[in-house]
Design a protein around this motif. Structure first.
Motif, PDB file in Angstrom:
ATOM      1  N   UNK A 404       0.827  -1.210   0.000  1.00  0.00           N
ATOM      2  CA  UNK A 404       0.000   0.000   0.000  1.00  0.00           C
ATOM      3  C   UNK A 404       0.862   1.261   0.000  1.00  0.00           C
ATOM      4  N   UNK A 405       1.903   1.278   0.803  1.00  0.00           N
ATOM      5  CA  UNK A 405       2.782   2.447   0.860  1.00  0.00           C
ATOM      6  C   UNK A 405       3.454   2.694  -0.488  1.00  0.00           C
ATOM      7  N   UNK A 406       3.970   1.634  -1.080  1.00  0.00           N
ATOM      8  CA  UNK A 406       4.669   1.771  -2.362  1.00  0.00           C
ATOM      9  C   UNK A 406       3.717   2.179  -3.483  1.00  0.00           C
ATOM     10  N   UNK A 407       2.538   1.568  -3.509  1.00  0.00           N
ATOM     11  CA  UNK A 407       1.571   1.891  -4.554  1.00  0.00           C
ATOM     12  C   UNK A 407       0.990   3.293  -4.367  1.00  0.00           C
ATOM     13  N   UNK A 408       0.794   3.710  -3.122  1.00  0.00           N
ATOM     14  CA  UNK A 408       0.291   5.061  -2.871  1.00  0.00           C
ATOM     15  C   UNK A 408       1.299   6.110  -3.330  1.00  0.00           C
ATOM     16  N   UNK A 409       2.567   5.850  -3.073  1.00  0.00           N
ATOM     17  CA  UNK A 409       3.613   6.785  -3.511  1.00  0.00           C
ATOM     18  C   UNK A 409       3.658   6.864  -5.039  1.00  0.00           C
ATOM     19  N   UNK A 410       3.577   5.700  -5.676  1.00  0.00           N
ATOM     20  CA  UNK A 410       3.585   5.670  -7.142  1.00  0.00           C
ATOM     21  C   UNK A 410       2.358   6.385  -7.703  1.00  0.00           C
ATOM     22  N   UNK A 411       1.207   6.183  -7.051  1.00  0.00           N
ATOM     23  CA  UNK A 411      -0.036   6.822  -7.513  1.00  0.00           C
ATOM     24  C   UNK A 411       0.055   8.343  -7.409  1.00  0.00           C
ATOM     25  N   UNK A 412       0.693   8.826  -6.349  1.00  0.00           N
ATOM     26  CA  UNK A 412       0.859  10.270  -6.178  1.00  0.00           C
ATOM     27  C   UNK A 412       1.676  10.855  -7.330  1.00  0.00           C
ATOM     28  N   UNK A 413       2.714  10.136  -7.726  1.00  0.00           N
ATOM     29  CA  UNK A 413       3.547  10.597  -8.854  1.00  0.00           C
ATOM     30  C   UNK A 413       2.773  10.541 -10.168  1.00  0.00           C
ATOM     31  N   UNK A 414       1.942   9.503 -10.320  1.00  0.00           N
ATOM     32  CA  UNK A 414       1.111   9.375 -11.516  1.00  0.00           C
ATOM     33  C   UNK A 414       0.102  10.520 -11.591  1.00  0.00           C
ATOM     34  N   UNK A 415      -0.539  10.801 -10.453  1.00  0.00           N
ATOM     35  CA  UNK A 415      -1.531  11.884 -10.416  1.00  0.00           C
ATOM     36  C   UNK A 415      -0.883  13.234 -10.742  1.00  0.00           C
ATOM     37  N   UNK A 416       0.331  13.439 -10.233  1.00  0.00           N
ATOM     38  CA  UNK A 416       1.039  14.680 -10.503  1.00  0.00           C
ATOM     39  C   UNK A 416       1.342  14.824 -11.988  1.00  0.00           C
ATOM     40  N   UNK A 417       1.782  13.721 -12.593  1.00  0.00           N
ATOM     41  CA  UNK A 417       2.083  13.758 -14.031  1.00  0.00           C
ATOM     42  C   UNK A 417       0.825  14.023 -14.841  1.00  0.00           C
ATOM     43  N   UNK A 418      -0.302  13.451 -14.401  1.00  0.00           N
ATOM     44  CA  UNK A 418      -1.550  13.643 -15.126  1.00  0.00           C
ATOM     45  C   UNK A 418      -2.026  15.099 -15.020  1.00  0.00           C
ATOM     46  N   UNK A 419      -1.814  15.703 -13.857  1.00  0.00           N
ATOM     47  CA  UNK A 419      -2.244  17.095 -13.664  1.00  0.00           C
ATOM     48  C   UNK A 419      -1.425  18.073 -14.507  1.00  0.00           C
ATOM     49  N   UNK A 420      -0.248  17.647 -14.917  1.00  0.00           N
ATOM     50  CA  UNK A 420       0.624  18.505 -15.733  1.00  0.00           C
ATOM     51  C   UNK A 420       0.309  18.447 -17.220  1.00  0.00           C
ATOM     52  N   UNK A 421      -0.621  17.594 -17.583  1.00  0.00           N
ATOM     53  CA  UNK A 421      -0.967  17.458 -19.009  1.00  0.00           C
ATOM     54  C   UNK A 421      -1.779  18.669 -19.501  1.00  0.00           C
TER      55      UNK A 421
END
Length: 421
Positions: A404-421
């Motif tokens: 959960x910790x690892x996937x949550x961290x990865x998801x945060x980075x994914x969400x950030x990249x998506x917001x930059x589109x």
């Protein structure tokens, strides 16, 4: 379609080719409406089109045969098959900066959203009627639609994932191929002995995703990547337990390049791989006795599909002819060549039936099509795969971190990249 700043910067950042390349071909006259699969496409004026494909020798031979068949029916059209060595997608991005891409080219489902978002692909919405398009596997077609609902690629073939198993090892152990997660773990444990590991697992999203979906999870919700879906986390905890308990190892841990080498060398009893591994086994382990069954399931059956389509450049000077060529290349008649080759599966349902008859040992892959999720996460697919890979590698090396910790961290980075589109 408006090109996003992110997509434009990606293209401009691509390394320019070191040699002069030929741009989209021009004709000496206007073309008429597309014909039906190559039965005359212009008013007698000579037209030349390029078809950009991967440099794989088998692919080159196959598409060359198809191009020759089209030119025989259309003597006023010259088709130049252009094999693109190296990373075909980066080459296409580079050439698109100056509108120098081929008229028609391969488009991988993993890459499609990025090219669509950049506004570089032409609409193929009018190529088939809804009834004609219904002959293609729906999930394959949907992977090449933009957020606007427009179709930008016609799938030419596809592959799915299944479980390969070593028949001799299973017979000697007195066990049958697993159908559930519990049976998979039990078989992997029983077969891990005498220098052999029960299961080879490529530790990435392109192999674990069927386990997510089988557990009721998903990787996309309302167009947004969802790596940290609770069901995905639970599924990866099972996957990771196989690796941690020693019943499974990654190809790297086994000292080989990929799952196919581990299985062919009989270092493992099972692996999850695609249709493509059959050709590999025929070449490097022709005497190996193996079977293929569906990916073991938990709540529901699941697999994963990988597909490539033909797309058309928005810069082509001959859109009507290019569309006619794509229609010809993806026709039932031409898909017979894909069936005969047996490497991948034809994208048409009607052709898929013929494929199963010609290759009955590959029926399991064809039957997985309706339950196969896409290897596609929108415009940030590359980021999703990279972040998932980092999380999975971290979990394999560091037992103090939870999934959960690892996937949550990865998801945060994914969400950030998506917001930059």
């Amino acid at each position: 379609m408006k090109m996003t700043k992110k997509a434009m910067s990606l293209m401009l950042a691509a390394t320019m080719l070191g040699s002069v390349v030929t741009g989209c071909s021009s004709s000496k006259g206007d073309t008429s409406t597309p014909s039906t699969e190559g039965a005359g496409v212009n008013n007698g004026e000579k037209v030349e089109l390029t078809i950009g494909i991967s440099a794989d020798p088998v692919e080159v031979d196959l598409v060359t045969q198809q191009a020759e068949a089209y030119m025989e029916k259309n003597p006023n059209v010259k088709l130049v098959v252009e094999p693109i060595a190296g990373d075909i997608w980066e080459v296409l991005k580079t050439r698109m900066v100056s509108n120098a891409e081929p008229d028609i080219f391969y488009m991988d489902i993993f890459q499609a959203a990025q090219f669509i978002d950049a506004g570089k692909l032409a609409s193929l919405d009018d190529l088939f009627t809804p009834e004609e398009l219904a002959d293609f596997e729906p999930a394959l077609v949907n992977g090449f639609k933009g957020q606007d609902g427009v179709l930008y690629g016609i799938p030419k073939d596809f592959s799915t994932l299944a479980l390969y198993y070593n028949k001799k090892m299973f017979e000697e152990a007195g066990i049958t191929p697993p159908t559930t997660w519990e049976e998979l773990e039990s078989a992997a444990k029983a077969l891990t002995k005498d220098g052999v590991v029960g299961l080879s697992l490529q530790n990435g999203i392109d192999r674990v995703q069927p386990f997510f979906y089988s557990n009721g999870g998903s990787m996309l919700e309302d167009g947004k990547p969802t790596l940290n879906n609770p069901k995905n986390i639970e599924a990866y905890e099972f996957w990771l337990s196989l690796l941690k308990n020693g019943y499974a190892q990654t190809p790297q841990q086994l000292g080989v390049g990929w799952d196919g080498d581990a299985f062919a060398g009989e270092h493992v009893a099972m692996t999850v791989e695609g249709t493509w591994m059959i050709a590999n086994l025929q070449e490097i382990a022709p005497d190996l006795e193996y079977g293929v069954v569906p990916v073991p399931q938990k709540e529901q059956p699941a697999s994963m599909q990988f597909t490539v389509a033909y797309s058309m450049s928005k810069s082509t000077k001959n859109p009507d002819v290019a569309k006619d060529v794509i229609k010809f290349l993806t026709s039932e008649e031409q898909q017979k060549l894909i069936t005969d080759a047996g490497r991948a599966m034809p994208s048409r349902k009607s052709s898929l039936e013929a494929f199963v008859q010609a290759w009955p040992d590959r029926k399991v892959f064809a039957e997985a099509a309706p339950v196969a999720s896409e290897f596609n996460y929108g415009v940030i697919s590359s980021t999703v795969v990279a972040e998932a890979a980092k999380a999975m590698e971290k979990l394999l090396l560091d037992s103090s971190i939870t999934v959960k910790e690892a996937f949550d961290e990865a998801q945060a980075n994914i969400d950030k990249a998506l917001s930059n589109q």
